[in-house]
Scaffold this active site. Structure first.
Site, mmCIF file in Angstrom:
data_model
loop_
_atom_site.group_PDB
_atom_site.id
_atom_site.type_symbol
_atom_site.label_atom_id
_atom_site.label_comp_id
_atom_site.label_asym_id
_atom_site.label_seq_id
_atom_site.Cartn_x
_atom_site.Cartn_y
_atom_site.Cartn_z
ATOM 1 N N GLU A 173 -1.720 -5.224 11.661
ATOM 2 C CA GLU A 173 -1.236 -5.674 10.195
ATOM 3 C C GLU A 173 -2.027 -6.947 9.991
ATOM 4 O OE1 GLU A 173 2.674 -6.474 9.140
ATOM 5 O OE2 GLU A 173 3.203 -5.567 10.807
ATOM 6 N N CYS A 177 4.380 -2.752 12.029
ATOM 7 C CA CYS A 177 4.326 -3.098 13.430
ATOM 8 C C CYS A 177 4.315 -1.871 14.396
ATOM 9 C CB CYS A 177 5.746 -3.691 13.831
ATOM 10 S SG CYS A 177 5.833 -5.347 12.919
ATOM 11 N N HIS A 222 11.313 -2.523 19.648
ATOM 12 C CA HIS A 222 10.313 -3.499 18.784
ATOM 13 C C HIS A 222 11.221 -4.602 18.534
ATOM 14 C CE1 HIS A 222 7.928 -4.979 15.888
ATOM 15 N NE2 HIS A 222 8.848 -4.955 14.966
#
EC number: 2.3.3.10
Length: 386
Positions: free
Chosen positions: A79, A111, A233
């Site tokens: 990103e 993400c 994550h």
């Protein structure tokens, strides 16, 4: 046919700041950063580094001459794109000296996109089992100096080779994706720093994890004790803890305690680097495999999340001798050097960003293998140091 992650490698910059020093400079208690957020150090990005140089550096560590012969595709998940049209994967393909008969694309969804890249790569390998696919998760997380999100910045890249008969992790077929239109984090085209609603984003993250986990259980019948560890994550390490505790609640069983211990092992490297956006889950996986209590045959759960928002839960089985196919992250982190907060701020403000002018950077002082020399006639100039 077994398909999954064959090799993994990590790269970051050679500079960092101590977040205790940043806390004091910003008038905060250090514990707010190290305990409340769960971060100790943060990668500092010189202007001569970006997602292309970091991604190429990570990939260089794992690609052998034989790997290059079988490589069909390069997928870069990011990103932090450096062009609204041309894929960063093409620059990386060139720097790595890959064959021109190679597909190169870039994926975006905050993400999450590295996970999409892995799933797409799995399909490509299934169609042609003799081929391999290189998936690179490369990002530079920027929120701005003296902003609430400053402590959750970071930078780095994780490169993964996806193949048949993989050496690290065989991916299982069941996977659960969950997507909703949510404005918890976004970066307009005109901005170099992200907009984020931190508390809201954390709540969405936890909800998406629970939704994906419950659906996965319904589809497979598997329970928590079917897993050796769950990985998350980790834009900041406390976020993974919030998700796991939302699942475990007051559970103090041996299985629950093991999950907490494994989470701590997976957080170790992310605490030292900061937010990798697309790479944060996969640096957490590497940290688990090098610091946790795992063995061949163990099932590992992976929860991927990208603001905006999309989540996915999937799983894989560890393969024999998996530890031989990971780059030495601990050594990479040990060889960095600390810089002052003043130097960090200077470098933060010296990024090429959206500058349209010709720029020549002081690239000779950067010890990295791949460097960004500057920009001329609106074209970024990269070089591999011989």
């Amino acid at each position: 046919m077994k398909i999954g992650i064959d090799k993994m490698a990590f790269a970051t910059t050679d500079e960092y700041i101590d977040l205790r020093e940043l806390a004091r400079e910003r008038g905060d208690e250090p514990d707010k950063y190290t305990i409340g957020i769960g971060q100790d150090r943060q990668a500092v990005v010189p202007p001569t580094q970006d997602i292309v140089t970091l991604g190429a550096a990570a990939a260089k560590k794992l690609l052998s001459k034989d790997d290059k012969k079988h490589l069909s595709t390069v997928i870069v998940a990011t990103e932090s794109g450096i062009d609204n049209s041309k894929a960063s994967a093409i620059y990386i393909k060139h720097l790595l000296g890959l064959d021109d008969f190679t597909r190169a694309v870039e994926l975006k969804e905050a993400c999450y996109s590295a996970t999409a890249g892995i799933q797409f790569a799995k399909g490509l390998v299934a169609m042609n089992p003799q081929s391999t696919v290189l998936v690179i998760a490369a990002d530079i997380a920027r929120y701005g100096l003296k902003t609430p999100g400053e402590v959750t910045q970071g930078a780095g890249a994780v490169a993964m080779l996806i193949s048949a008969d993989p050496h690290i992790l065989t991916l299982e077929d069941t996977t659960v994706s969950y997507t909703k239109d949510v404005m918890d984090f976004w970066r307009p085209l005109y901005a170099t720093e992200a907009n984020v609603d931190g508390k809201y984003s954390t709540n969405v993250y936890v909800d998406f994890f629970l939704q994906c986990w419950q659906r996965y259980q319904q589809m497979t019948g598997r329970q928590l004790d079917d897993f050796a560890a769950l990985t998350f994550h980790l834009p900041f390490t406390k976020m993974g803890k919030k998700a796991l505790e939302a699942l475990l609640k007051d559970n103090q069983s041996p299985v629950a305690d093991k999950m907490r211990e494994q989470l701590t092992a997976s957080q170790k490297y992310c605490r030292e680097v900061g937010n990798l956006y697309t790479g944060s889950l996969y640096l957490g996986v590497m940290s688990l495999l090098q610091n946790g209590q795992v063995n061949p045959g163990d099932r590992i759960g992976l929860f991927s999340y990208g603001s905006g928002a999309e989540g996915e839960f999937y799983s894989g089985i560890l393969q024999p001798h998996f530890e031989k196919y990971l780059s030495d992250v601990k050594d990479d982190l040990a060889n960095r050097h600390q810089v002052s907060i003043a130097e960090y701020e200077k470098q933060f403000n010296s990024q090429l960003g959206m500058n349209q002018d010709d720029v020549e950077l002081d690239w000779q002082s950067d010890p990295a293998l791949f460097i960004l020399k500057g920009q001329k006639e609106h074209k970024r100039i990269y070089q591999e140091k011989k």
